[in-house]
Design an enzyme around this catalytic site. Structure first.
Site, PDB file in Angstrom:
ATOM      1  N   GLU A 181      51.311  40.999  21.720  1.00 44.08           N
ATOM      2  CA  GLU A 181      51.049  40.173  22.884  1.00 44.08           C
ATOM      3  C   GLU A 181      51.018  41.026  24.175  1.00 44.08           C
ATOM      4  O   GLU A 181      51.956  41.769  24.455  1.00 44.08           O
ATOM      5  CB  GLU A 181      52.120  39.075  22.984  1.00 44.08           C
ATOM      6  CG  GLU A 181      52.011  38.190  24.210  1.00 44.08           C
ATOM      7  CD  GLU A 181      50.679  37.467  24.318  1.00 44.08           C
ATOM      8  OE1 GLU A 181      50.193  36.950  23.311  1.00 44.08           O
ATOM      9  OE2 GLU A 181      50.106  37.456  25.427  1.00 44.08           O
ATOM     10  N   THR A 184      44.820  34.998  23.494  1.00 47.75           N
ATOM     11  CA  THR A 184      45.160  35.456  22.134  1.00 47.75           C
ATOM     12  C   THR A 184      44.143  34.953  21.110  1.00 47.75           C
ATOM     13  O   THR A 184      43.731  35.688  20.203  1.00 47.75           O
ATOM     14  CB  THR A 184      46.552  34.962  21.693  1.00 47.75           C
ATOM     15  OG1 THR A 184      47.497  35.224  22.714  1.00 47.75           O
ATOM     16  CG2 THR A 184      46.990  35.664  20.415  1.00 47.75           C
ATOM     17  N   HIS A 209      55.120  38.330  26.685  1.00 45.85           N
ATOM     18  CA  HIS A 209      54.173  37.361  27.256  1.00 45.85           C
ATOM     19  C   HIS A 209      54.628  37.018  28.669  1.00 45.85           C
ATOM     20  O   HIS A 209      55.829  36.918  28.933  1.00 45.85           O
ATOM     21  CB  HIS A 209      54.147  36.096  26.383  1.00 45.85           C
ATOM     22  CG  HIS A 209      53.026  35.148  26.712  1.00 45.85           C
ATOM     23  ND1 HIS A 209      52.964  34.448  27.889  1.00 45.85           N
ATOM     24  CD2 HIS A 209      51.927  34.807  26.003  1.00 45.85           C
ATOM     25  CE1 HIS A 209      51.860  33.708  27.899  1.00 45.85           C
ATOM     26  NE2 HIS A 209      51.214  33.909  26.768  1.00 45.85           N
ATOM     27  N   ASP A 249      46.467  42.412  22.292  1.00 45.06           N
ATOM     28  CA  ASP A 249      45.485  41.313  22.249  1.00 45.06           C
ATOM     29  C   ASP A 249      44.633  41.246  23.517  1.00 45.06           C
ATOM     30  O   ASP A 249      43.436  40.975  23.453  1.00 45.06           O
ATOM     31  CB  ASP A 249      46.140  39.962  21.912  1.00 45.06           C
ATOM     32  CG  ASP A 249      47.154  39.475  22.943  1.00 45.06           C
ATOM     33  OD1 ASP A 249      47.546  40.247  23.847  1.00 45.06           O
ATOM     34  OD2 ASP A 249      47.562  38.291  22.837  1.00 45.06           O
ATOM     35  N   HIS A 250      45.240  41.512  24.681  1.00 43.95           N
ATOM     36  CA  HIS A 250      44.520  41.410  25.963  1.00 43.95           C
ATOM     37  C   HIS A 250      45.431  41.931  27.055  1.00 43.95           C
ATOM     38  O   HIS A 250      46.573  42.298  26.779  1.00 43.95           O
ATOM     39  CB  HIS A 250      44.094  39.961  26.255  1.00 43.95           C
ATOM     40  CG  HIS A 250      45.225  38.974  26.098  1.00 43.95           C
ATOM     41  ND1 HIS A 250      46.263  38.885  26.993  1.00 43.95           N
ATOM     42  CD2 HIS A 250      45.502  38.072  25.116  1.00 43.95           C
ATOM     43  CE1 HIS A 250      47.116  37.962  26.599  1.00 43.95           C
ATOM     44  NE2 HIS A 250      46.702  37.454  25.449  1.00 43.95           N
TER      45      HIS A 250
HETATM   46  C1  GP9 Z   1      50.750  31.546  21.891  1.00 42.13           C
HETATM   47  C2  GP9 Z   1      50.546  33.007  22.025  1.00 42.13           C
HETATM   48  C3  GP9 Z   1      50.265  33.402  23.433  1.00 42.13           C
HETATM   49  O1  GP9 Z   1      50.855  31.084  20.600  1.00 42.13           O
HETATM   50  O2  GP9 Z   1      49.574  33.439  21.139  1.00 42.13           O
HETATM   51  O3  GP9 Z   1      49.069  32.899  23.847  1.00 42.13           O
HETATM   52  P1  GP9 Z   1      48.224  33.476  25.065  1.00 42.13           P
HETATM   53  O4  GP9 Z   1      48.686  32.762  26.292  1.00 42.13           O
HETATM   54  O5  GP9 Z   1      48.409  34.944  25.184  1.00 42.13           O
HETATM   55  O6  GP9 Z   1      46.823  33.138  24.688  1.00 42.13           O
HETATM   56 MN    MN Z   2      48.155  36.667  24.091  1.00 41.80          MN
END
Ligand code: GP9
Ligand code: MN
Length: 416
Positions: free
Chosen positions: A39, A81, A196, A255-256
């Protein structure tokens, strides 16, 4: 009615498909795949320090015995994500607006789990959030996943959770027993949560000090990034203990982005820059990407690459030809990757240039070569980015057409 397909097929054949066989074709044939999505993990923390301390010591060491791609970009948009998941399982671009997981969760796809199923693989996702978040339960079933270990598969208490939910260390620890029970070979994906926004962490879990700037977000980010790095280290140890490690390949990627432009001032201070230009903004979209094959040495890979390339790269490592797939990525172990990585907002990176917000930069030096915003009457020279920009627009639009028109209904693919 699918009339667009022949043009798209031709484009993909000519531009995205490599004519050369992968140098590592079949090297991981029959192995389990453990793909870990970290994340909000960005590349700027890799091999970097805060207050004199390494942020990600485990990953920094892992570079030495992995294929590590130092110029790898995320290509996500509003679906965050889920856009990342869409990219790696389909090698199609997510949509310019909204989340394709929600808006086109019922389309026909030719996804990695579907292809792997035809080649004898079982597939599962592990993520300790509610299964309906991002419409995952619906989309995963459509993509061909056999099982989703979601929130209810985990024991979640006040002690083992923070912020968005279950802390990464506990998440991995609790996942091992499920992983050991999967039929082999399997394709398994893990999605972490602790790093996150807003990057909360209890004092007992913080191994390094916060950064000191006007951005509380950036200040805290280093601590949660370190926590996830430690969770990963623990997971590797558990994979080895449980005997899973030897029969698997481990793919790790961010992921980003986690730090948005809103924190540019603090970011420029951290990076020792006067300001964050559109060039810097694009370079900050790099996320770490590791392919770790136990028993193999690995190599530092400097070619430009993106999440769009993960599916063909992975399939070829597993020895799956997947010849008539329609996808926009290229196996990263061939030499003839197309010359650009397109970001979803139309920015791109090529071997020579970085293009963003109508500005064309030299990729190596960051020098501004052309800007549309300069008054038209002046001689502003030639936009050397224009030919690639046209290709990028075309490619994104082809991918969008497939999704908006659900065009795979009209195209039968042989996946062996
Ligand atoms: C939520 C997690 C985070 O299940 O994958 O989501 P995001 O806000 O990064 O899309
Ligand atoms: Mn994410």
């Amino acid at each position: 009615d699918g009339n667009e397909m022949p043009d798209i097929e031709k484009y993909v054949e000519q531009n995205a498909t490599s004519k050369e066989e992968s140098k590592l074709f079949g090297i991981a044939e029959g192995k389990n795949v453990i793909l870990i999505s970290l994340e909000s993990m960005q590349s700027f923390v890799i091999n970097n320090t805060v207050n004199g301390e390494e942020v990600t010591p485990f990953m920094n060491d892992l570079i030495d015995d992995s294929y590590y791609f130092e110029n790898f970009y995320h290509q996500t948009e509003q679906g965050k994500t889920s856009d990342h998941e869409f990219l790696i399982d389909n090698s199609l671009y997510p949509l310019p607006r909204g989340a394709v997981f929600f808006t086109h969760g019922q389309n026909e796809y030719n996804s990695t789990p579907d292809i792997l199923k035809e080649n004898g693989y079982y597939s599962a996702v592990f993520h300790a959030n509610n299964k309906s978040f991002w419409n995952r339960d619906v989309m995963y079933e459509n993509l061909g996943y056999d099982h989703f270990y979601e929130q209810s598969a985990y024991e979640i208490t006040d002690e083992n959770s923070i912020g968005w939910g279950l802390k990464d260390k506990s998440f991995f620890e609790q996942s091992i027993k499920y992983l050991q029970s999967l039929p082999e070979p399997y394709y398994s994906r893990f999605i972490t949560l602790t790093n996150h926004y807003p990057f909360e962490l209890g004092e007992e879990d913080a191994s390094i000090e916060q950064y000191d700037s006007n951005s509380r977000t950036l200040n805290q980010y280093f601590q949660t990034a370190r926590y996830t790095d430690e969770a990963l280290e623990q997971f590797f140890a558990q994979l080895k203990e449980s005997g899973v490690y030897e029969d698997s390949i481990i793919v790790i990627m961010g992921d980003h982005y986690g730090i948005s432009d809103f924190h540019n001032k603090a970011m420029s201070m951290y990076l020792n820059k006067e300001e964050i230009t559109p060039y810097d903004h694009v370079q900050l979209q790099k996320v770490p990407f590791f392919i770790h094959i136990p028993g193999q040495e690995g190599k530092l890979m400097s070619k430009i690459s993106g999440q769009i390339d993960v599916k063909p790269t992975l399939l070829h490592l597993l020895g799956i030809e997947n010849k008539d797939d329609i996808s926009f990525g290229t196996d990263l172990f061939t030499d003839d990757r197309k010359e650009f990585v397109a970001l979803r907002d139309g920015s791109f990176i090529s071997d020579d240039y970085v293009y963003s917000k109508d500005q064309c930069f030299d990729r190596t030096t960051g020098e501004l070569l052309f800007s549309k915003s300069v008054v038209e009457t002046e001689d502003t020279g030639e936009n050397v980015c224009q030919p690639i920009n046209d290709m990028v627009q075309k490619e994104l639009s082809y991918s969008d057409q497939i999704i908006y028109g659900d065009l795979f209904r009209f195209y039968k693919i042989n996946n062996n």
